[in-house]
Design a protein around this motif. Structure first.
Motif, short mmCIF file in Angstrom:
data_model
loop_
_atom_site.label_atom_id
_atom_site.label_comp_id
_atom_site.label_asym_id
_atom_site.label_seq_id
_atom_site.Cartn_x
_atom_site.Cartn_y
_atom_site.Cartn_z
N VAL A 170 0.85 -1.18 0.00
CA VAL A 170 0.00 0.00 0.00
C VAL A 170 0.89 1.23 0.00
O VAL A 170 2.01 1.21 0.52
CB VAL A 170 -0.95 0.05 1.22
CG1 VAL A 170 -1.92 -1.11 1.20
CG2 VAL A 170 -0.17 0.08 2.54
N VAL A 171 0.39 2.30 -0.60
CA VAL A 171 1.10 3.58 -0.60
C VAL A 171 0.45 4.46 0.46
O VAL A 171 -0.72 4.80 0.37
CB VAL A 171 1.03 4.26 -1.98
CG1 VAL A 171 1.72 5.62 -1.93
CG2 VAL A 171 1.67 3.37 -3.04
N ALA A 172 1.20 4.79 1.48
CA ALA A 172 0.69 5.61 2.59
C ALA A 172 1.88 6.20 3.33
O ALA A 172 3.01 5.69 3.24
CB ALA A 172 -0.17 4.77 3.53
N ASP A 173 1.63 7.27 4.06
CA ASP A 173 2.68 7.92 4.84
C ASP A 173 2.60 7.46 6.29
O ASP A 173 1.75 7.94 7.04
CB ASP A 173 2.53 9.44 4.75
CG ASP A 173 3.69 10.18 5.40
OD1 ASP A 173 4.51 9.52 6.06
OD2 ASP A 173 3.77 11.42 5.26
N PRO A 174 3.45 6.53 6.72
CA PRO A 174 3.37 5.99 8.07
C PRO A 174 3.63 7.02 9.16
O PRO A 174 3.25 6.83 10.31
CB PRO A 174 4.43 4.89 8.08
CG PRO A 174 5.38 5.26 7.00
CD PRO A 174 4.57 5.96 5.96
N THR A 175 4.28 8.14 8.80
CA THR A 175 4.55 9.17 9.80
C THR A 175 3.28 9.88 10.25
O THR A 175 3.28 10.60 11.25
CB THR A 175 5.54 10.22 9.25
OG1 THR A 175 4.94 10.93 8.16
CG2 THR A 175 6.83 9.56 8.79
N ARG A 176 2.19 9.68 9.50
CA ARG A 176 0.91 10.29 9.87
C ARG A 176 0.07 9.40 10.77
O ARG A 176 -1.09 9.71 11.06
CB ARG A 176 0.13 10.65 8.60
CG ARG A 176 0.86 11.65 7.71
CD ARG A 176 0.02 12.12 6.55
NE ARG A 176 0.75 13.06 5.72
CZ ARG A 176 0.23 13.74 4.69
NH1 ARG A 176 -1.04 13.58 4.38
NH2 ARG A 176 0.97 14.57 3.98
N GLY A 177 0.66 8.29 11.21
CA GLY A 177 -0.02 7.42 12.16
C GLY A 177 -0.93 6.41 11.47
O GLY A 177 -1.03 6.35 10.24
#
Length: 418
Positions: free
Chosen positions: A32-39
């Motif tokens: 998946v494409v997502a920004d893990p730093t955003r929780g």
């Protein structure tokens, strides 16, 4: 002459790019494409076909992915995706003239292939396969395609029919559309029917395209106004608009907008700081394009489930792109509509009735010397940012703790550029 259109979609585009870059197969790898730093609440911008088969949605949240699924999280790289999109568009141009292409989004385009059938001595499906093969051979990205006798049918063939086809191609003409999809549900699967429209149709007892087609236009017009006509045309599988019409269309009025969802609750004072940054950003867009405005709008969304949002708009007595003058108008509107007792999570601003700066107009009380000074300063800032980057020149407020512009200047579409 019968016309033929293609609608080509780059399958799970962002996720497919990340797989290509890693030498992975998106049909076999869970990514998946997502920004893990955003929780855990971060949105998954894309998901590979492999993980979608396990029930994971493209636009879901990370916390919604079951713990039993092992997967890769790829941080969004918007510049990379844009590079791929540009390369793929250049592939299209090797086969189809730009006059016959309409770029619908970063991963989806329409093509009028009517004149190319005789040029290439190919069927519509053969042309679709030719383009899809060229995309895969040069980029490794798999495409899907809808073929239709108008733009609407091409899009519906892509969205509904192609996904059930082994070759990732769907075809619809008016007759086939009525035979195969008139009773298809849900209505939200059809292009341009959102949840709100489907909900209002359901209150009328309408849940299929066939029922829309056989409902009196007068009855639909009472609920949907002018949009009733488009609903009926689409229900019959008809669409009068062609790519040439889209390319020559000129809107009667223009606007420049900007919005952002804050990553935490902001106080009224801190949110005002962010609004100031947004106003400056939009004013620099006006300046760069030599445009002016005489109408402003503001939307404020509060922290979840607290109170209803606030919104307001105002037609001002001058037509300008002066930061000093427009910021003062936004300040007054902000003070008027915002409830300072509640935390803020979303801000949206808009300049309406945007027109060429030849229509610039002021009242007798305007300090024209100050206005001219503003314009020279704004143009200098635009030139510096264009040459050296958006963060090349900043104001003191941009370095305050709650400011967001410096970070947002490094993003594309609200996501990491690299």
């Amino acid at each position: 002459m019968k016309k033929y259109y293609l609608c080509i979609d780059l399958k799970s585009f962002y996720a497919s790019v990340e797989c290509v870059e890693r030498g992975l197969d998106p049909f076999k790898v869970n990514l998946v494409v997502a920004d893990p730093t955003r929780g855990k609440g971060a949105i998954t911008l894309a998901a590979t076909p492999a993980i979608k088969k396990l029930g994971v949605k493209s636009r879901g949240r990370i916390f919604e992915i079951p713990d039993s699924i092992q997967y890769i999280i790829a941080t969004p790289r918007m510049s990379l995706y844009m590079d791929y999109a540009i390369k793929i568009h250049q592939i299209y141009l090797q086969y189809i003239s730009s006059d016959d292409i309409h770029v619908y989004s970063i991963d989806e385009s329409f093509f009028d292939i009517t004149s190319y059938l005789s040029l290439y001595q190919m069927s519509p499906k053969d042309i679709a396969l030719m383009l899809m093969k060229a995309i895969y051979d040069e980029t490794g990205i798999t495409a899907t395609c809808g073929i239709g006798t108008n733009l609407y049918l091409a899009k519906v063939a892509l969205d509904i029919t192609a996904k059930h086809s082994a070759d990732h191609i769907g075809f619809l003409d008016e007759e086939r559309y009525r035979l195969s999809l008139w009773h298809h549900q849900p209505l939200t699967d059809f292009w341009m029917i959102g949840k709100g429209t489907a909900r209002r149709l359901k209150t009328m007892g309408i849940t299929t395209m066939s029922q829309i087609a056989h409902t009196p236009e007068k009855q639909l017009t009472k609920i949907f106004g002018i949009n009733a006509r488009y609903l009926i045309l689409h229900a019959w599988g008809q669409e009068p608009v062609e790519i040439a019409d889209i390319k020559t269309y000129q809107p009667k009025s223009n606007s420049i907008s900007n919005s952002q969802i804050l990553f935490e609750d902001y106080s009224c004072q801190d949110a005002y700081l962010v609004m100031k940054e947004m106003v400056e950003s939009n004013i620099l867009r006006l300046t760069a394009q030599h445009l002016v405005t005489n109408h402003i709008s503001l939307y404020i969304g509060y922290s979840k489930n607290i109170i209803k949002s606030s919104r307001g708009s105002h037609k001002i007595g001058i037509t300008t792109n002066s930061y000093r003058l427009l910021l003062q108008e936004f300040k007054l509107l902000y003070q008027k509509i915002v409830n300072p007792a509640y935390p803020i999570r979303q801000i949206a601003i808009s300049f309406g009735n945007v027109k060429d700066e030849v229509y610039e107009q002021y009242d007798l009380f305007t300090d024209m010397e100050a206005v001219e000074k503003d314009k020279k300063l704004q143009m200098a800032i635009v030139e510096i940012k264009n040459k050296y980057g958006k963060n090349a020149i900043l104001k003191g407020i941009n370095y305050l703790e709650k400011a967001t512009a410096r970070k947002r200047n490094t993003l594309i579409g609200g996501h990491n550029a690299k």
